[in-house]
Design a protein around this motif. Structure first.
Motif, PDB file in Angstrom:
ATOM      1  N   GLU A   1       0.834  -1.208   0.000  1.00 35.73           N
ATOM      2  CA  GLU A   1       0.000   0.000   0.000  1.00 35.73           C
ATOM      3  C   GLU A   1       0.864   1.251   0.000  1.00 35.73           C
ATOM      4  OE1 GLU A   1      -3.934   1.842   2.224  1.00 35.73           O
ATOM      5  OE2 GLU A   1      -3.025  -0.007   2.965  1.00 35.73           O
ATOM      6  N   GLU A   2       1.911   1.259   0.806  1.00 35.63           N
ATOM      7  CA  GLU A   2       2.818   2.407   0.833  1.00 35.63           C
ATOM      8  C   GLU A   2       3.537   2.559  -0.501  1.00 35.63           C
ATOM      9  OE1 GLU A   2       6.554   4.169   3.523  1.00 35.63           O
ATOM     10  OE2 GLU A   2       5.674   2.210   3.980  1.00 35.63           O
ATOM     11  N   LEU A   3       3.916   1.427  -1.103  1.00 30.12           N
ATOM     12  CA  LEU A   3       4.578   1.463  -2.408  1.00 30.12           C
ATOM     13  C   LEU A   3       3.706   2.178  -3.440  1.00 30.12           C
ATOM     14  CD1 LEU A   3       6.877   0.235  -4.362  1.00 30.12           C
ATOM     15  CD2 LEU A   3       5.157  -1.537  -4.842  1.00 30.12           C
ATOM     16  N   LEU A   4       2.418   1.838  -3.476  1.00 36.49           N
ATOM     17  CA  LEU A   4       1.531   2.388  -4.495  1.00 36.49           C
ATOM     18  C   LEU A   4       1.252   3.878  -4.289  1.00 36.49           C
ATOM     19  CD1 LEU A   4      -1.019  -0.549  -4.871  1.00 36.49           C
ATOM     20  CD2 LEU A   4       0.917   0.008  -6.342  1.00 36.49           C
ATOM     21  N   LEU A   5       1.518   4.384  -3.116  1.00 33.60           N
ATOM     22  CA  LEU A   5       1.334   5.810  -2.847  1.00 33.60           C
ATOM     23  C   LEU A   5       2.505   6.658  -3.339  1.00 33.60           C
ATOM     24  CD1 LEU A   5      -0.148   5.646   0.764  1.00 33.60           C
ATOM     25  CD2 LEU A   5      -1.374   6.198  -1.351  1.00 33.60           C
ATOM     26  N   GLN A   6       3.610   6.008  -3.698  1.00 32.44           N
ATOM     27  CA  GLN A   6       4.809   6.740  -4.083  1.00 32.44           C
ATOM     28  C   GLN A   6       4.670   7.268  -5.516  1.00 32.44           C
ATOM     29  OE1 GLN A   6       6.942   7.233  -1.570  1.00 32.44           O
ATOM     30  NE2 GLN A   6       5.461   5.941  -0.464  1.00 32.44           N
ATOM     31  N   PRO A   7       5.059   8.511  -5.763  1.00 34.37           N
ATOM     32  CA  PRO A   7       4.930   9.078  -7.114  1.00 34.37           C
ATOM     33  C   PRO A   7       5.801   8.376  -8.149  1.00 34.37           C
ATOM     34  CG  PRO A   7       6.187  10.545  -5.668  1.00 34.37           C
ATOM     35  CD  PRO A   7       5.601   9.485  -4.790  1.00 34.37           C
ATOM     36  N   GLU A   8       6.854   7.695  -7.707  1.00 35.39           N
ATOM     37  CA  GLU A   8       7.719   6.982  -8.661  1.00 35.39           C
ATOM     38  C   GLU A   8       7.007   5.781  -9.303  1.00 35.39           C
ATOM     39  OE1 GLU A   8      10.580   8.565  -5.461  1.00 35.39           O
ATOM     40  OE2 GLU A   8       8.543   7.753  -5.585  1.00 35.39           O
ATOM     41  N   ILE A   9       5.984   5.237  -8.632  1.00 33.07           N
ATOM     42  CA  ILE A   9       5.289   4.050  -9.131  1.00 33.07           C
ATOM     43  C   ILE A   9       4.082   4.484  -9.955  1.00 33.07           C
ATOM     44  CG2 ILE A   9       4.097   1.917  -8.504  1.00 33.07           C
ATOM     45  CD1 ILE A   9       7.099   1.927  -7.904  1.00 33.07           C
ATOM     46  N   GLU A  10       4.076   4.118 -11.221  1.00 31.71           N
ATOM     47  CA  GLU A  10       2.967   4.468 -12.101  1.00 31.71           C
ATOM     48  C   GLU A  10       1.896   3.376 -12.116  1.00 31.71           C
ATOM     49  OE1 GLU A  10       4.551   5.356 -15.946  1.00 31.71           O
ATOM     50  OE2 GLU A  10       5.914   6.897 -15.191  1.00 31.71           O
ATOM     51  N   TYR A  11       2.319   2.117 -12.031  1.00 35.20           N
ATOM     52  CA  TYR A  11       1.352   1.021 -12.057  1.00 35.20           C
ATOM     53  C   TYR A  11       2.041  -0.247 -11.588  1.00 35.20           C
ATOM     54  CZ  TYR A  11      -2.893  -1.371 -13.579  1.00 35.20           C
ATOM     55  OH  TYR A  11      -4.080  -2.071 -13.601  1.00 35.20           O
ATOM     56  N   ALA A  12       1.255  -1.172 -11.022  1.00 41.62           N
ATOM     57  CA  ALA A  12       1.800  -2.440 -10.526  1.00 41.62           C
ATOM     58  C   ALA A  12       0.857  -3.581 -10.882  1.00 41.62           C
ATOM     59  CB  ALA A  12       2.007  -2.387  -9.014  1.00 41.62           C
ATOM     60  N   GLU A  13       1.437  -4.729 -11.226  1.00 39.29           N
ATOM     61  CA  GLU A  13       0.667  -5.936 -11.506  1.00 39.29           C
ATOM     62  C   GLU A  13       1.316  -7.116 -10.807  1.00 39.29           C
ATOM     63  OE1 GLU A  13      -0.834  -4.899 -16.061  1.00 39.29           O
ATOM     64  OE2 GLU A  13       0.563  -6.557 -15.706  1.00 39.29           O
ATOM     65  N   LYS A  14       0.483  -8.060 -10.372  1.00 41.17           N
ATOM     66  CA  LYS A  14       1.043  -9.310  -9.886  1.00 41.17           C
ATOM     67  C   LYS A  14       1.355 -10.196 -11.082  1.00 41.17           C
ATOM     68  CE  LYS A  14      -1.598 -12.515  -8.072  1.00 41.17           C
ATOM     69  NZ  LYS A  14      -1.476 -13.512  -9.171  1.00 41.17           N
ATOM     70  N   PRO A  15       2.288 -11.143 -10.946  1.00 43.50           N
ATOM     71  CA  PRO A  15       2.580 -12.031 -12.071  1.00 43.50           C
ATOM     72  C   PRO A  15       1.481 -13.050 -12.288  1.00 43.50           C
ATOM     73  CG  PRO A  15       3.853 -12.672 -10.142  1.00 43.50           C
ATOM     74  CD  PRO A  15       3.144 -11.401  -9.782  1.00 43.50           C
ATOM     75  N   ASN A  16       1.448 -13.609 -13.485  1.00 41.62           N
ATOM     76  CA  ASN A  16       0.531 -14.689 -13.820  1.00 41.62           C
ATOM     77  C   ASN A  16       1.325 -15.885 -14.316  1.00 41.62           C
ATOM     78  OD1 ASN A  16      -2.173 -13.317 -13.545  1.00 41.62           O
ATOM     79  ND2 ASN A  16      -1.206 -11.949 -15.019  1.00 41.62           N
ATOM     80  N   ARG A  17       0.755 -17.062 -14.118  1.00 37.77           N
ATOM     81  CA  ARG A  17       1.421 -18.269 -14.596  1.00 37.77           C
ATOM     82  C   ARG A  17       1.454 -18.307 -16.117  1.00 37.77           C
ATOM     83  NH1 ARG A  17      -0.778 -23.418 -11.034  1.00 37.77           N
ATOM     84  NH2 ARG A  17      -0.167 -22.652  -8.974  1.00 37.77           N
ATOM     85  N   LEU A  18       2.502 -18.914 -16.645  1.00 37.22           N
ATOM     86  CA  LEU A  18       2.614 -19.148 -18.077  1.00 37.22           C
ATOM     87  C   LEU A  18       2.422 -20.630 -18.349  1.00 37.22           C
ATOM     88  CD1 LEU A  18       5.736 -16.935 -18.811  1.00 37.22           C
ATOM     89  CD2 LEU A  18       3.382 -16.422 -19.446  1.00 37.22           C
ATOM     90  N   TYR A  19       1.762 -20.935 -19.465  1.00 39.88           N
ATOM     91  CA  TYR A  19       1.514 -22.327 -19.844  1.00 39.88           C
ATOM     92  C   TYR A  19       2.019 -22.549 -21.265  1.00 39.88           C
ATOM     93  CZ  TYR A  19      -1.479 -22.376 -15.752  1.00 39.88           C
ATOM     94  OH  TYR A  19      -1.942 -22.274 -14.466  1.00 39.88           O
ATOM     95  N   PHE A  20       2.739 -23.653 -21.451  1.00 40.64           N
ATOM     96  CA  PHE A  20       3.247 -23.983 -22.778  1.00 40.64           C
ATOM     97  C   PHE A  20       2.087 -24.339 -23.701  1.00 40.64           C
ATOM     98  CE2 PHE A  20       6.995 -25.311 -20.120  1.00 40.64           C
ATOM     99  CZ  PHE A  20       7.740 -24.191 -20.438  1.00 40.64           C
ATOM    100  N   GLU A  21       2.190 -23.898 -24.949  1.00 39.13           N
ATOM    101  CA  GLU A  21       1.095 -24.040 -25.904  1.00 39.13           C
ATOM    102  C   GLU A  21       1.260 -25.325 -26.700  1.00 39.13           C
ATOM    103  OE1 GLU A  21       1.774 -20.260 -27.650  1.00 39.13           O
ATOM    104  OE2 GLU A  21       0.534 -19.220 -26.194  1.00 39.13           O
ATOM    105  N   LEU A  22       1.122 -26.456 -25.987  1.00 40.72           N
ATOM    106  CA  LEU A  22       1.291 -27.768 -26.586  1.00 40.72           C
ATOM    107  C   LEU A  22      -0.034 -28.493 -26.563  1.00 40.72           C
ATOM    108  CD1 LEU A  22       3.621 -29.495 -27.742  1.00 40.72           C
ATOM    109  CD2 LEU A  22       3.785 -30.576 -25.498  1.00 40.72           C
ATOM    110  N   GLU A  23      -0.451 -28.991 -27.710  1.00 39.01           N
ATOM    111  CA  GLU A  23      -1.733 -29.678 -27.842  1.00 39.01           C
ATOM    112  C   GLU A  23      -1.507 -31.175 -27.757  1.00 39.01           C
ATOM    113  OE1 GLU A  23      -5.513 -30.624 -28.144  1.00 39.01           O
ATOM    114  OE2 GLU A  23      -4.901 -28.549 -28.125  1.00 39.01           O
ATOM    115  N   ASP A  24      -2.103 -31.821 -26.752  1.00 40.04           N
ATOM    116  CA  ASP A  24      -1.906 -33.249 -26.548  1.00 40.04           C
ATOM    117  C   ASP A  24      -2.989 -34.098 -27.184  1.00 40.04           C
ATOM    118  OD1 ASP A  24       0.418 -32.936 -25.073  1.00 40.04           O
ATOM    119  OD2 ASP A  24      -0.700 -32.553 -23.236  1.00 40.04           O
TER     120      ASP A  24
END
Length: 571
Positions: free
Chosen positions: A77-100
């Motif tokens: 919360e303190e991080l997001l109040l700082q003027p240096e931070i324009e936007y933040a996202e959490k990471p998402n999982r990546l999945y290999f695009e292999l068709e079984d």
């Protein structure tokens, strides 16, 4: 919390108690419960290193004022109040695009038989493989004298970068244990080895029969790993990998074609996430081309869409037996007001909102329906998007979510456009029976193939000359960009496998590296051989479109299935 500076999955994740968050695979991605720290993607300005020192977080600075940071939850919360931070996202999982699934073609396709031979070989151009690793001992990635073609190999899982010299020393070892004691990086799944074989394998293990496209290119390989929490690769790993590759190529003053054969379904699919914006910006650093598969969600029932101009709509989705966690994204025009009601399989109902104005953005609401807890986060437009997301997280009360048919009833209250889009997680992340009962196959591109400056590649069956039913389709939402840009062979491709042999692979994972190799050939002709010093990036995309053929069965081009063209048709 300053919700306008963070994506909705992060807002909801930090709003829930840890026990509830940990029951959701999507919400807990990027969180380390042992240290109570999050890995986040941020867009910043100014002195981030100074801010990191003041707030006590670690930061990996990336090109063009992006960064991956690791920070205590109580500091977000303190991080997001700082003027240096324009936007933040959490990471998402990546999945290999292999068709079984069972492949549509009758005969396997060798790599060498699917593109027209030229005098070009990729010499002088780097091929970047960001994937599950590579079997560096495979003959297809070695020169005639047995030395490696791999310039650098960054194993993110071990936090080690192996040089050409170290790999050569490992290849001279007398035994496998000795070799792995020098360079212990492996490719357990074989996905990265297969991708590399198509893009740049030289076919030495088959006497040249199963040679890849840019067979004389040197390789730079990044084995995706993790730095916080679970072992799944994440979007943060991808961003640091891309930063590494383009910097290394620029230092060597060499052009590079980079292959991305993975993706995920979280986001508006319109190019506005930090990951998509980052790829657009990094595409302008040095001389590179970025190629991504469009995913295998074309027939997966993970997307539904409609319009409320003509009245209420009901979207039904099945939850398969044994589903332990599930998320659902509803994206809509912020100006539209919907009444949203969720109906559980046993008939229990909950009005999620009476209209858009009835719930303030940034609000979290929870409901208990049919032995399943549903947490809803009401998003708001972001600095990069005019759309609103309403994010649903289905959390188990007794180990699993209640299976059966759920319904989302959408009723117009005040409509401007009326358009809405719904996404479930990708098919690799859910049970087989989970999906919309009336799915919409259009706009099933996975992220990051939705980024504008990425060359987005779908798949076709070169054995039958037909479009691959599973291939992710366009367009990118709200853009009318030609996505996919083109398609390439992606069914029953015989390519390199760990251990020195070959195996059959299917999916857009296998289509993308054909185009990556083709991009390397074009950059060889243009940059290395002096015919066009500016043949990289979007210019390569344009040349690929112009030089490709048309796939049978389609009258109108471009279209949402194959884009403009089909590349590397059978010869």
């Amino acid at each position: 919390m300053e919700s306008g500076k963070a994506d909705n999955s992060l807002n909801l994740a930090v709003s829930l108690p840890e026990a509830e968050r940990e029951s959701s695979a999507a919400l807990s991605t990027g969180y380390d419960s042992l240290t109570n720290r999050w890995e986040l993607i941020v867009k910043y300005n100014g002195d981030l290193e100074g801010l990191a020192e003041r707030l006590g977080f670690e930061a990996v600075l990336l090109i063009n004022y992006y960064a991956v940071i690791t920070i205590a939850q109580e500091k977000i919360e303190e991080l997001l109040l700082q003027p240096e931070i324009e936007y933040a996202e959490k990471p998402n999982r990546l999945y290999f695009e292999l068709e079984d699934a069972v492949a549509a073609s009758c005969l396997p396709v060798s790599i060498a038989g699917t593109y027209e031979r030229t005098e070009l070989s990729g010499r002088g151009v780097l091929v970047g493989i960001v994937d599950s690793g590579i079997d560096y001992s495979h003959p297809d990635f070695r020169n005639a004298d047995g030395t490696t073609r791999i310039e650098l190999y960054w194993d993110q899982t071990a936090g080690r970068i192996y040089t050409r010299e170290e790999i050569n020393r490992a290849l001279r070892a007398d035994s496998v244990p000795e070799r792995l004691s020098i360079v212990p990086a492996t490719d357990i799944s074989g996905h990265g080895t297969a991708v590399a074989g198509i893009a740049a394998g030289n076919g030495r293990a088959s006497g040249g029969r199963y040679r890849g496209v840019a067979f004389e290119s040197d390789l730079m390989v990044v084995k995706l790993g993790n730095s916080v929490g679970n072992s799944f690769p994440r979007t943060t790993n991808l961003m640091t990998a891309m930063d590494f590759l383009v910097r290394q190529a620029a230092q060597r003053r060499l052009p590079i074609a980079i292959n991305l054969s993975f993706g995920n379904n979280y986001g508006a699919h319109d190019g506005t996430s930090l990951l998509e914006q980052y790829l657009n910006e990094i595409s302008n650093f040095g001389r590179n081309c970025i190629v991504a598969g469009t995913g295998n969600e074309g027939a997966a029932r993970g997307h539904a869409a409609g319009n409320l101009q003509s009245g209420a709509r009901t979207e039904e989705f099945a939850v398969g037996a044994g589903e332990r966690s599930l998320t659902l994204q509803l994206w809509k025009n912020f100006a539209d007001e919907f009444r949203i009601e969720l109906v559980a399989p046993n008939g229990e109902r909950e009005v999620i909102q009476e209209g858009s104005g009835s719930v303030q953005p940034g609000h979290v609401r929870q409901a208990l329906l049919d032995r399943t807890r549903v947490a809803v986060y009401y998003g708001e437009p972001k600095p990069y998007s005019v759309n609103q997301e309403i994010y649903f997280a289905f959390l188990p009360v007794a180990g699993v979510i209640t299976g059966g048919d759920w319904r989302l009833v959408l009723t117009p209250v005040r409509i401007v456009s009326g358009e809405y889009r719904l996404w479930l997680p990708g098919s690799e992340a859910v049970e087989r029976d989970t999906g919309f009962l009336r799915g919409t196959p259009e706009t099933t591109l996975t992220i990051p193939s939705t980024a504008a400056n990425v060359i987005s590649v779908g798949a076709y069956d070169s054995g039958t000359g037909s479009y691959a039913y599973f291939s992710g389709r366009g367009y990118a939402v709200g853009t009318r960009q030609d996505k996919p840009d083109l398609v390439a062979p992606g069914v029953d491709i015989l390519t390199a496998a760990p251990g020195g042999g070959y195996s059959l692979k299917t999916g857009t994972s296998m289509a993308a590296p054909f185009v990556t190799g083709a991009a390397a050939l074009l950059m060889q002709w243009g940059i290395v051989e002096g015919n066009d010093a500016y043949l990289y990036g979007e210019k390569v995309k344009a040349f690929l479109r112009r030089g490709a053929g048309r796939l049978a069965g389609f009258r109108e081009y471009p279209n949402s299935q194959v884009g403009d063209y089909a590349i590397i048709v059978s010869g």
